[in-house]
Design a protein around this motif. Structure first.
Motif, PDB file in Angstrom:
ATOM      1  N   PRO A 154       0.837  -1.214   0.000  1.00  0.00           N
ATOM      2  CA  PRO A 154       0.000   0.000   0.000  1.00  0.00           C
ATOM      3  C   PRO A 154       0.872   1.265   0.000  1.00  0.00           C
ATOM      4  O   PRO A 154       1.857   1.357   0.739  1.00  0.00           O
ATOM      5  N   GLU A 155       0.526   2.217  -0.843  1.00  0.00           N
ATOM      6  CA  GLU A 155       1.300   3.446  -0.963  1.00  0.00           C
ATOM      7  C   GLU A 155       1.451   4.139   0.392  1.00  0.00           C
ATOM      8  O   GLU A 155       2.519   4.684   0.708  1.00  0.00           O
ATOM      9  N   ALA A 156       0.408   4.108   1.204  1.00  0.00           N
ATOM     10  CA  ALA A 156       0.478   4.751   2.525  1.00  0.00           C
ATOM     11  C   ALA A 156       1.583   4.124   3.377  1.00  0.00           C
ATOM     12  O   ALA A 156       2.257   4.834   4.138  1.00  0.00           O
ATOM     13  N   SER A 157       1.794   2.833   3.245  1.00  0.00           N
ATOM     14  CA  SER A 157       2.849   2.161   4.009  1.00  0.00           C
ATOM     15  C   SER A 157       4.223   2.654   3.587  1.00  0.00           C
ATOM     16  O   SER A 157       5.100   2.899   4.425  1.00  0.00           O
ATOM     17  N   ILE A 158       4.429   2.796   2.288  1.00  0.00           N
ATOM     18  CA  ILE A 158       5.717   3.271   1.785  1.00  0.00           C
ATOM     19  C   ILE A 158       5.954   4.710   2.245  1.00  0.00           C
ATOM     20  O   ILE A 158       7.043   5.063   2.694  1.00  0.00           O
ATOM     21  N   ARG A 159       4.928   5.521   2.178  1.00  0.00           N
ATOM     22  CA  ARG A 159       5.068   6.916   2.611  1.00  0.00           C
ATOM     23  C   ARG A 159       5.353   6.995   4.115  1.00  0.00           C
ATOM     24  O   ARG A 159       6.134   7.844   4.563  1.00  0.00           O
ATOM     25  N   THR A 160       4.745   6.120   4.890  1.00  0.00           N
ATOM     26  CA  THR A 160       5.001   6.099   6.328  1.00  0.00           C
ATOM     27  C   THR A 160       6.449   5.729   6.616  1.00  0.00           C
ATOM     28  O   THR A 160       7.123   6.387   7.420  1.00  0.00           O
ATOM     29  N   VAL A 161       6.942   4.682   5.953  1.00  0.00           N
ATOM     30  CA  VAL A 161       8.338   4.282   6.146  1.00  0.00           C
ATOM     31  C   VAL A 161       9.266   5.433   5.756  1.00  0.00           C
ATOM     32  O   VAL A 161      10.224   5.744   6.474  1.00  0.00           O
ATOM     33  N   ALA A 162       8.982   6.088   4.650  1.00  0.00           N
ATOM     34  CA  ALA A 162       9.814   7.221   4.209  1.00  0.00           C
ATOM     35  C   ALA A 162       9.799   8.349   5.245  1.00  0.00           C
ATOM     36  O   ALA A 162      10.832   8.966   5.515  1.00  0.00           O
ATOM     37  N   SER A 163       8.654   8.590   5.858  1.00  0.00           N
ATOM     38  CA  SER A 163       8.560   9.679   6.840  1.00  0.00           C
ATOM     39  C   SER A 163       9.289   9.343   8.140  1.00  0.00           C
ATOM     40  O   SER A 163       9.694  10.250   8.875  1.00  0.00           O
ATOM     41  N   LEU A 164       9.456   8.070   8.430  1.00  0.00           N
ATOM     42  CA  LEU A 164      10.149   7.634   9.655  1.00  0.00           C
ATOM     43  C   LEU A 164      11.652   7.497   9.458  1.00  0.00           C
ATOM     44  O   LEU A 164      12.386   7.256  10.415  1.00  0.00           O
ATOM     45  N   PHE A 165      12.125   7.672   8.227  1.00  0.00           N
ATOM     46  CA  PHE A 165      13.516   7.365   7.900  1.00  0.00           C
ATOM     47  C   PHE A 165      14.525   8.217   8.667  1.00  0.00           C
ATOM     48  O   PHE A 165      14.430   9.438   8.716  1.00  0.00           O
ATOM     49  N   GLU A 166      15.478   7.518   9.278  1.00  0.00           N
ATOM     50  CA  GLU A 166      16.645   8.117   9.910  1.00  0.00           C
ATOM     51  C   GLU A 166      17.849   7.427   9.289  1.00  0.00           C
ATOM     52  O   GLU A 166      17.947   6.195   9.363  1.00  0.00           O
ATOM     53  N   PRO A 167      18.761   8.152   8.667  1.00  0.00           N
ATOM     54  CA  PRO A 167      19.909   7.498   8.040  1.00  0.00           C
ATOM     55  C   PRO A 167      20.698   6.664   9.057  1.00  0.00           C
ATOM     56  O   PRO A 167      20.884   7.100  10.198  1.00  0.00           O
ATOM     57  N   PRO A 168      21.138   5.477   8.666  1.00  0.00           N
ATOM     58  CA  PRO A 168      21.954   4.662   9.579  1.00  0.00           C
ATOM     59  C   PRO A 168      23.312   5.335   9.793  1.00  0.00           C
ATOM     60  O   PRO A 168      23.829   6.003   8.896  1.00  0.00           O
ATOM     61  N   THR A 169      23.866   5.146  10.999  1.00  0.00           N
ATOM     62  CA  THR A 169      25.150   5.769  11.336  1.00  0.00           C
ATOM     63  C   THR A 169      26.053   4.791  12.080  1.00  0.00           C
ATOM     64  O   THR A 169      25.572   3.835  12.697  1.00  0.00           O
ATOM     65  N   VAL A 170      27.317   5.070  12.035  1.00  0.00           N
ATOM     66  CA  VAL A 170      28.288   4.297  12.808  1.00  0.00           C
ATOM     67  C   VAL A 170      28.005   4.492  14.302  1.00  0.00           C
ATOM     68  O   VAL A 170      28.129   3.552  15.092  1.00  0.00           O
ATOM     69  N   GLU A 171      27.563   5.669  14.676  1.00  0.00           N
ATOM     70  CA  GLU A 171      27.289   5.969  16.084  1.00  0.00           C
ATOM     71  C   GLU A 171      26.209   5.073  16.685  1.00  0.00           C
ATOM     72  O   GLU A 171      26.240   4.787  17.880  1.00  0.00           O
ATOM     73  N   GLU A 172      25.285   4.610  15.877  1.00  0.00           N
ATOM     74  CA  GLU A 172      24.235   3.739  16.425  1.00  0.00           C
ATOM     75  C   GLU A 172      24.699   2.294  16.554  1.00  0.00           C
ATOM     76  O   GLU A 172      23.986   1.466  17.102  1.00  0.00           O
ATOM     77  N   GLY A 173      25.898   1.998  16.050  1.00  0.00           N
ATOM     78  CA  GLY A 173      26.445   0.662  16.252  1.00  0.00           C
ATOM     79  C   GLY A 173      26.896  -0.072  15.008  1.00  0.00           C
ATOM     80  O   GLY A 173      27.396  -1.194  15.098  1.00  0.00           O
ATOM     81  N   PHE A 174      26.720   0.534  13.842  1.00  0.00           N
ATOM     82  CA  PHE A 174      27.191  -0.110  12.616  1.00  0.00           C
ATOM     83  C   PHE A 174      28.706   0.032  12.509  1.00  0.00           C
ATOM     84  O   PHE A 174      29.265   1.075  12.856  1.00  0.00           O
ATOM     85  N   SER A 175      29.360  -1.017  12.011  1.00  0.00           N
ATOM     86  CA  SER A 175      30.804  -0.932  11.798  1.00  0.00           C
ATOM     87  C   SER A 175      31.105  -0.107  10.545  1.00  0.00           C
ATOM     88  O   SER A 175      32.182   0.470  10.417  1.00  0.00           O
ATOM     89  N   ARG A 176      30.127  -0.065   9.656  1.00  0.00           N
ATOM     90  CA  ARG A 176      30.277   0.673   8.394  1.00  0.00           C
ATOM     91  C   ARG A 176      28.878   0.959   7.845  1.00  0.00           C
ATOM     92  O   ARG A 176      27.959   0.149   8.028  1.00  0.00           O
ATOM     93  N   VAL A 177      28.737   2.063   7.146  1.00  0.00           N
ATOM     94  CA  VAL A 177      27.496   2.375   6.440  1.00  0.00           C
ATOM     95  C   VAL A 177      27.846   2.531   4.971  1.00  0.00           C
ATOM     96  O   VAL A 177      28.626   3.396   4.600  1.00  0.00           O
ATOM     97  N   ARG A 178      27.298   1.649   4.155  1.00  0.00           N
ATOM     98  CA  ARG A 178      27.528   1.695   2.713  1.00  0.00           C
ATOM     99  C   ARG A 178      26.276   2.271   2.060  1.00  0.00           C
ATOM    100  O   ARG A 178      25.164   1.848   2.357  1.00  0.00           O
ATOM    101  N   ILE A 179      26.467   3.227   1.164  1.00  0.00           N
ATOM    102  CA  ILE A 179      25.336   3.838   0.464  1.00  0.00           C
ATOM    103  C   ILE A 179      25.366   3.408  -1.001  1.00  0.00           C
ATOM    104  O   ILE A 179      26.381   3.557  -1.665  1.00  0.00           O
ATOM    105  N   VAL A 180      24.253   2.856  -1.450  1.00  0.00           N
ATOM    106  CA  VAL A 180      24.089   2.434  -2.838  1.00  0.00           C
ATOM    107  C   VAL A 180      23.025   3.335  -3.457  1.00  0.00           C
ATOM    108  O   VAL A 180      21.904   3.394  -2.967  1.00  0.00           O
ATOM    109  N   GLU A 181      23.405   4.052  -4.494  1.00  0.00           N
ATOM    110  CA  GLU A 181      22.439   4.903  -5.197  1.00  0.00           C
ATOM    111  C   GLU A 181      21.689   4.030  -6.198  1.00  0.00           C
ATOM    112  O   GLU A 181      22.294   3.358  -7.004  1.00  0.00           O
ATOM    113  N   ALA A 182      20.373   4.032  -6.096  1.00  0.00           N
ATOM    114  CA  ALA A 182      19.594   3.167  -6.995  1.00  0.00           C
ATOM    115  C   ALA A 182      18.649   3.993  -7.846  1.00  0.00           C
ATOM    116  O   ALA A 182      18.219   5.027  -7.513  1.00  0.00           O
TER     117      ALA A 182
END
Length: 100
Positions: free
Chosen positions: A72-100
Motif C-alpha cells: 500500500p502506498e500509505a505504508s511506503i510513505r510512512t516508512v519514508a517519513s520515519l527514515f533516519e539514516p543509519p550511522t556508525v554511532e548507532e552501532g554499525f561498523s560501516r554504512v555503505r550507500i548504494v544509489e539506486a
C-alpha cells in the motif's frame, strides 16, 4: 523503503560468501537497534547498506510489481517519513550507500 531495490541488490550479491543480509525496511534507529544488539552479543560486526532512492521512484517501482506483491502506498510513505539514516554511532561498523 519498500520499492527501493533491496531485494534486487541482495540478489546481485549472491556470490558474496559470508554476509547475511536482512531484506527489510528498517527506517529508524529504534527499528535497527534489536538487530545490532543481537550481533553485538555474538561479536559480529554489522554493516548497514542503504539503498538510496527517491520516494517517487520507489512508488513507481511498487506500482510495477505483481498485483499480489504491491505494498500500500500509505505504508511506503510512512516508512519514508520515519527514515533516519543509519550511522556508525548507532552501532554499525560501516554504512555503505548504494544509489539506486
Amino acid at each position: 523503503m519498500q520499492g527501493a531495490g533491496k531485494s534486487t541488490w541482495i540478489a546481485a550479491q549472491a556470490d558474496d560468501v559470508g554476509p547475511v543480509y536482512l531484506d527489510a525496511a528498517l527506517p529508524g534507529v529504534r527499528h535497527r537497534a534489536p538487530i545490532i544488539a543481537v550481533a553485538r552479543r555474538h561479536g559480529v560486526p554489522v554493516e548497514a547498506v542503504l539503498i538510496r532512492v527517491p520516494l517517487d521512484v520507489a512508488l513507481e517501482r511498487n506500482r510495477q510489481r505483481r498485483a499480489d506483491a504491491i505494498v500500500p502506498e500509505a505504508s511506503i510513505r510512512t516508512v519514508a517519513s520515519l527514515f533516519e539514516p543509519p550511522t556508525v554511532e548507532e552501532g554499525f561498523s560501516r554504512v555503505r550507500i548504494v544509489e539506486a
